[in-house]
Design an enzyme around this catalytic site. Sequence first.
Site, mmCIF file in Angstrom:
data_model
loop_
_atom_site.group_PDB
_atom_site.id
_atom_site.type_symbol
_atom_site.label_atom_id
_atom_site.label_comp_id
_atom_site.label_asym_id
_atom_site.label_seq_id
_atom_site.Cartn_x
_atom_site.Cartn_y
_atom_site.Cartn_z
ATOM 1 N N GLU A 46 -19.904 17.386 35.611
ATOM 2 C CA GLU A 46 -20.010 18.411 34.571
ATOM 3 C C GLU A 46 -18.623 18.954 34.225
ATOM 4 O OE1 GLU A 46 -22.207 22.742 34.016
ATOM 5 O OE2 GLU A 46 -23.021 21.295 35.461
ATOM 6 N N LYS A 88 -26.290 27.152 28.020
ATOM 7 C CA LYS A 88 -26.415 28.439 28.709
ATOM 8 C C LYS A 88 -26.966 29.468 27.720
ATOM 9 C CE LYS A 88 -24.211 27.060 32.541
ATOM 10 N NZ LYS A 88 -22.842 27.481 32.844
ATOM 11 N N LYS A 122 -19.103 22.553 43.372
ATOM 12 C CA LYS A 122 -17.974 22.993 42.555
ATOM 13 C C LYS A 122 -16.678 22.376 43.102
ATOM 14 C CE LYS A 122 -20.093 26.035 39.813
ATOM 15 N NZ LYS A 122 -20.040 26.021 38.333
ATOM 16 N N ASP A 178 -20.280 21.566 29.381
ATOM 17 C CA ASP A 178 -20.675 22.954 29.637
ATOM 18 C C ASP A 178 -19.802 23.874 28.792
ATOM 19 O OD1 ASP A 178 -21.299 25.479 30.495
ATOM 20 O OD2 ASP A 178 -21.004 25.103 32.614
#
Length: 337
Positions: free
Chosen positions: A204, A251, A154, A229
């Site tokens: 991402e 997701k 991240k 995403d």
Amino acid sequence: MKLIIRTYKLQLKHPFTISRGTRTEIPSIIVELQENEFSGFGEATANPYYNTFVEQFEEELLEKRVIIENISDKTPKEYWDYLYPYFKNNMFLLCALDEAYTDLYTRKKGIKLYQYWDLKPKNIPQTNFTIGIDTIENMVSKMTETSWPIYKIKLGTKDDIQIVTELRKHSNSIFRIDANCGWDVTETVKNSVELKKLGVEFIEQPLPADNWRGAKVVFDNTFLPIIADESCIIESDIEKCYNHFHGVNIKLMKCGGLTPAKRMITKAKSLGLKTMVGCMTESSVGISAIAHLTPLLDYVDMDGALLLKNDVATGVKLVNGNILFSELNGTGAQIKE
């Protein structure tokens, strides 16, 4: 069919920081649909970014209990179509119900979910393990604590390239980068040059979700593949991502469950997009549901239960990135008593 509701606060092993903030626990609701001796399980976790909360989930489930319990003889797709008008404004809850019903349906048939879909879990992708934003020392420590073949790192700080440069000194594993909307266009293109040199596989969601013009500029100029995403939520977003991203991270909670996720994967493949399914820090209930989609995927991010101190369920196991399915039918999930 009987609805049973359980709520939990999933404690994280370490404070988990992304570009939007830090969390130490994840509120979760687990839905059980029970018929005779069979039970199916599904899950939704609260997420402030999407304005979803467990208290809201529980209230809506109780309010619509009769609708949920009324039918048990439909296929999972038919049940999802039946529920959609009642839950179209709460995809997270629709996901939990879809997972639970699909699990119940396949358990009643005496088969695993991937068998119901006529899939074979061979040559499936390994899952990454996520390293949240922290001091470099702590990020290295997390990597040392959990040795893994693929890390999702991240980012979204002023020191992103320095962070990856230092982490690379401690690992030869594959690196994936997730900026969670934390960069701008110029920053993304520039970072893609440096990150490629550091052996990064893809980036991402570098830009804010609604910056489609910027996404196109990045798509045309990046040195690394870009995976959507936050820009890819529901089924209609797949076509929007075409020619703006190289792949999509789907997701289950955002799109409404396994049923629409499978359709999204099919559509993405037809457009030549790479396919990935990601988690939202679920217990082994949600993670086990994701596992059955892996034969269709290029990448998977299903490490959520590994990040928890108190996984409240059992199911799929993850060993050094490899996915080991439960011996149980359905999704294979089971609540710990």
